[in-house]
Design a protein around this motif. Sequence first.
Motif, PDB file in Angstrom:
ATOM      1  N   LEU A 165     102.180  45.387  36.092  1.00 12.48           N
ATOM      2  CA  LEU A 165     103.111  44.881  35.076  1.00 12.48           C
ATOM      3  C   LEU A 165     102.440  44.948  33.700  1.00 12.48           C
ATOM      4  O   LEU A 165     101.304  44.499  33.556  1.00 12.48           O
ATOM      5  N   PRO A 166     103.108  45.520  32.671  1.00 10.47           N
ATOM      6  CA  PRO A 166     102.490  45.543  31.341  1.00 10.47           C
ATOM      7  C   PRO A 166     102.158  44.133  30.849  1.00 10.47           C
ATOM      8  O   PRO A 166     102.775  43.148  31.273  1.00 10.47           O
ATOM      9  N   THR A 167     101.191  44.053  29.948  1.00 13.29           N
ATOM     10  CA  THR A 167     100.857  42.791  29.282  1.00 13.29           C
ATOM     11  C   THR A 167     100.979  43.025  27.780  1.00 13.29           C
ATOM     12  O   THR A 167     101.035  44.177  27.322  1.00 13.29           O
ATOM     13  N   LEU A 168     100.958  41.943  27.025  1.00 11.06           N
ATOM     14  CA  LEU A 168     101.081  42.073  25.568  1.00 11.06           C
ATOM     15  C   LEU A 168      99.948  42.914  24.985  1.00 11.06           C
ATOM     16  O   LEU A 168     100.108  43.564  23.956  1.00 11.06           O
ATOM     17  N   ASP A 169      98.789  42.935  25.674  1.00  8.42           N
ATOM     18  CA  ASP A 169      97.631  43.700  25.182  1.00  8.42           C
ATOM     19  C   ASP A 169      97.878  45.206  25.179  1.00  8.42           C
ATOM     20  O   ASP A 169      97.108  45.948  24.565  1.00  8.42           O
ATOM     21  N   ASN A 170      98.879  45.659  25.892  1.00  6.61           N
ATOM     22  CA  ASN A 170      99.152  47.108  25.923  1.00  6.61           C
ATOM     23  C   ASN A 170      99.865  47.595  24.656  1.00  6.61           C
ATOM     24  O   ASN A 170     100.121  48.795  24.515  1.00  6.61           O
ATOM     25  N   PHE A 171     100.195  46.656  23.754  1.00  4.25           N
ATOM     26  CA  PHE A 171     100.994  47.001  22.574  1.00  4.25           C
ATOM     27  C   PHE A 171     100.330  46.418  21.319  1.00  4.25           C
ATOM     28  O   PHE A 171      99.730  45.352  21.376  1.00  4.25           O
ATOM     29  N   LEU A 216     107.863  53.906  33.719  1.00  3.01           N
ATOM     30  CA  LEU A 216     107.415  55.092  34.453  1.00  3.01           C
ATOM     31  C   LEU A 216     106.695  56.045  33.507  1.00  3.01           C
ATOM     32  O   LEU A 216     105.659  56.622  33.851  1.00  3.01           O
ATOM     33  N   ARG A 217     107.213  56.175  32.300  1.00  3.87           N
ATOM     34  CA  ARG A 217     106.635  57.130  31.353  1.00  3.87           C
ATOM     35  C   ARG A 217     105.370  56.573  30.706  1.00  3.87           C
ATOM     36  O   ARG A 217     104.594  57.322  30.124  1.00  3.87           O
ATOM     37  N   MET A 218     105.129  55.264  30.841  1.00  6.95           N
ATOM     38  CA  MET A 218     103.879  54.685  30.335  1.00  6.95           C
ATOM     39  C   MET A 218     102.710  54.980  31.270  1.00  6.95           C
ATOM     40  O   MET A 218     101.563  54.663  30.949  1.00  6.95           O
ATOM     41  N   GLY A 264     101.948  58.010  32.179  1.00  4.75           N
ATOM     42  CA  GLY A 264     101.566  59.411  31.963  1.00  4.75           C
ATOM     43  C   GLY A 264     102.687  60.329  32.399  1.00  4.75           C
ATOM     44  O   GLY A 264     103.767  59.880  32.787  1.00  4.75           O
ATOM     45  N   ASP A 265     102.445  61.637  32.307  1.00  4.18           N
ATOM     46  CA  ASP A 265     103.464  62.604  32.709  1.00  4.18           C
ATOM     47  C   ASP A 265     103.877  62.321  34.142  1.00  4.18           C
ATOM     48  O   ASP A 265     103.045  62.017  34.988  1.00  4.18           O
ATOM     49  N   SER A 266     105.181  62.386  34.392  1.00  4.41           N
ATOM     50  CA  SER A 266     105.638  62.128  35.752  1.00  4.41           C
ATOM     51  C   SER A 266     106.867  62.980  35.990  1.00  4.41           C
ATOM     52  O   SER A 266     107.386  63.626  35.077  1.00  4.41           O
ATOM     53  N   ASP A 267     107.355  62.922  37.231  1.00  8.01           N
ATOM     54  CA  ASP A 267     108.566  63.672  37.528  1.00  8.01           C
ATOM     55  C   ASP A 267     109.762  63.054  36.812  1.00  8.01           C
ATOM     56  O   ASP A 267     110.846  63.614  36.809  1.00  8.01           O
ATOM     57  N   TYR A 268     109.578  61.885  36.167  1.00  9.42           N
ATOM     58  CA  TYR A 268     110.682  61.269  35.419  1.00  9.42           C
ATOM     59  C   TYR A 268     110.743  61.818  33.993  1.00  9.42           C
ATOM     60  O   TYR A 268     111.742  61.685  33.314  1.00  9.42           O
ATOM     61  N   GLY A 269     109.650  62.386  33.519  1.00 10.78           N
ATOM     62  CA  GLY A 269     109.658  62.908  32.148  1.00 10.78           C
ATOM     63  C   GLY A 269     108.243  62.908  31.588  1.00 10.78           C
ATOM     64  O   GLY A 269     107.293  62.476  32.247  1.00 10.78           O
ATOM     65  N   ALA A 270     108.128  63.389  30.346  1.00 15.84           N
ATOM     66  CA  ALA A 270     106.811  63.474  29.715  1.00 15.84           C
ATOM     67  C   ALA A 270     106.252  62.072  29.503  1.00 15.84           C
ATOM     68  O   ALA A 270     106.995  61.124  29.234  1.00 15.84           O
ATOM     69  N   GLY A 271     104.941  61.956  29.651  1.00 20.03           N
ATOM     70  CA  GLY A 271     104.298  60.662  29.454  1.00 20.03           C
ATOM     71  C   GLY A 271     104.420  60.207  28.005  1.00 20.03           C
ATOM     72  O   GLY A 271     104.542  61.006  27.081  1.00 20.03           O
ATOM     73  N   MET A 272     104.395  58.891  27.826  1.00 18.72           N
ATOM     74  CA  MET A 272     104.513  58.344  26.478  1.00 18.72           C
ATOM     75  C   MET A 272     103.148  58.443  25.786  1.00 18.72           C
ATOM     76  O   MET A 272     102.148  58.015  26.362  1.00 18.72           O
ATOM     77  N   GLY A 319     118.129  54.035  40.418  1.00 17.66           N
ATOM     78  CA  GLY A 319     116.796  53.588  40.010  1.00 17.66           C
ATOM     79  C   GLY A 319     116.171  52.744  41.103  1.00 17.66           C
ATOM     80  O   GLY A 319     116.829  52.384  42.085  1.00 17.66           O
ATOM     81  N   MET A 320     114.877  52.450  40.932  1.00 13.27           N
ATOM     82  CA  MET A 320     114.127  51.661  41.937  1.00 13.27           C
ATOM     83  C   MET A 320     113.144  50.774  41.201  1.00 13.27           C
ATOM     84  O   MET A 320     111.933  50.931  41.324  1.00 13.27           O
ATOM     85  N   ILE A 321     113.675  49.829  40.434  1.00 12.53           N
ATOM     86  CA  ILE A 321     112.822  49.092  39.497  1.00 12.53           C
ATOM     87  C   ILE A 321     111.679  48.350  40.197  1.00 12.53           C
ATOM     88  O   ILE A 321     110.602  48.199  39.618  1.00 12.53           O
ATOM     89  N   SER A 322     111.875  47.921  41.437  1.00  7.21           N
ATOM     90  CA  SER A 322     110.806  47.150  42.089  1.00  7.21           C
ATOM     91  C   SER A 322     109.580  48.019  42.357  1.00  7.21           C
ATOM     92  O   SER A 322     108.500  47.499  42.623  1.00  7.21           O
ATOM     93  N   ASP A 323     109.739  49.338  42.272  1.00 10.54           N
ATOM     94  CA  ASP A 323     108.614  50.242  42.546  1.00 10.54           C
ATOM     95  C   ASP A 323     108.029  50.862  41.284  1.00 10.54           C
ATOM     96  O   ASP A 323     107.148  51.720  41.377  1.00 10.54           O
ATOM     97  N   TYR A 324     108.484  50.459  40.104  1.00 15.36           N
ATOM     98  CA  TYR A 324     108.037  51.153  38.889  1.00 15.36           C
ATOM     99  C   TYR A 324     106.606  50.784  38.478  1.00 15.36           C
ATOM    100  O   TYR A 324     105.959  51.532  37.765  1.00 15.36           O
ATOM    101  N   GLN A 325     106.136  49.593  38.909  1.00 13.44           N
ATOM    102  CA  GLN A 325     104.791  49.183  38.471  1.00 13.44           C
ATOM    103  C   GLN A 325     103.706  49.977  39.171  1.00 13.44           C
ATOM    104  O   GLN A 325     102.628  50.174  38.643  1.00 13.44           O
TER     105      GLN A 325
END
Length: 341
Positions: A23-29, A59-61, A63-71, A251-257
């Motif tokens: 799960l992202p944290t505030l430190d990632n931003f 998902l894009r955070m 890196g590159d994935s089958d969902y799209g280019a990484g952020m 979508g499958m939000i429970s698996d995005y982390q």
Amino acid sequence: MVDQSASAAVNRQIVFSSIPDGLPTLDNFTLVESPVPEPQDGQIRVRHLFLGLSPSARLRMAGDSDYGAGMPLGKPVQGQAVGVVDISRNPAFQPGDHLVVNGGWQSYSVTSGRGATRVDADLAPPSCALGLLGTSGMTAYVGMLDIGLPKAGETVVVSAASGSVGSVAGQIAKLKGCRVVGVAGGAEKCDYVTKTLGFDACVDHRAPGLPQRLAAACPEGIDIYFENVGGAVRSAVWPLFNDFGRVVLCGMISDYQNREGLTGPDWFPILTHRLTIRGFLLRDHADRRDAFLADMADWYRSGMVRYREDVADGLEQAPAAFIRLLRGDNFGKTLVRLADG
Ligand SMILES: NC(=O)c1ccc[n+]([C@@H]2O[C@H](COP(=O)([O-])OP(=O)(O)OC[C@H]3O[C@@H](n4cnc5c(N)ncnc54)[C@H](OP(=O)(O)O)[C@@H]3O)[C@@H](O)[C@H]2O)c1
């Protein structure tokens, strides 16, 4: 507090500064300030009013994935914004035009206008162009109508039923004469799904005994499952399919982390019940935009489709709002308000 950057002529940005672990944290931003950018010939500058937050950004955070280019790190977090053109050096746009742009988490963006969509500010508040009349509504529309192919009398189950996509998907199935069962987290969301949205039933996935309660809510089995979450909800749905059931894999939000070590569902029901499982991404369905806008504007105006927003005030609140969305603590389309008009 509403962001005051527009009047201060400073471009405030939330920069993606490190890759989350789980799960992202505030430190990632990181919040940074820079001069407001100037458009060149052929470009426009858009002052952002609202940011629209989406789970798939996580998902894009990674890196590159089958969902799209990484952020990219060190740049504003990518995502949609609705805003007003404040300077135009492109004759196709006028100051005062309302647009949805992929402008990112910042107060202003500069663009050629390619990929921007126009907003009819007379039809609905501009924020709606990020939700019901934008990506969320159109995802629900394409997913339910084109992939789910609902028929009157069928039983449809929708997960994340109080959310921006799920709430609309279920209401469309109701309009088509289906029996619609939502799955949502907590009693308050379940009440909203049945009493305000008009679903026939809603099952709380955070309370014990989900498989039994879902089975009881679907006494005639499941014909369509509109999948937004994966995980335990999908496992509860899986034994309940009728023959020729359809899974709309949105979508499958429970698996995005964390996608490591995930296991799939049992394939036998797919064979024995002759199921169709179809994933879809909205970006492949641009040809449906005119039909979507015509239908949804009609349903919205006539009150046939209800919708709610979960609004955080101020750009600096965007990271916390995003984390709340991924934890399921949002209630409606997750937006960040930067300015009022
Ligand atoms: N295919 C496409 O082109 C496309 C386009 C847009 C969105 N999507 C997908 O559509 C889905 C919904 O997106 P949205 O923007 O409308 O978000 P949303 O439904 O407004 O918010 C996400 C919801 O997911 C639920 N949730 C979060 N973690 C969960 C978990 N571990 N288990 C079960 N439920 C959980 C929470 O609701 P509860 O409290 O009710 O659990 C939360 O409110 C996402 O999977 C998204 O990636 C797909």
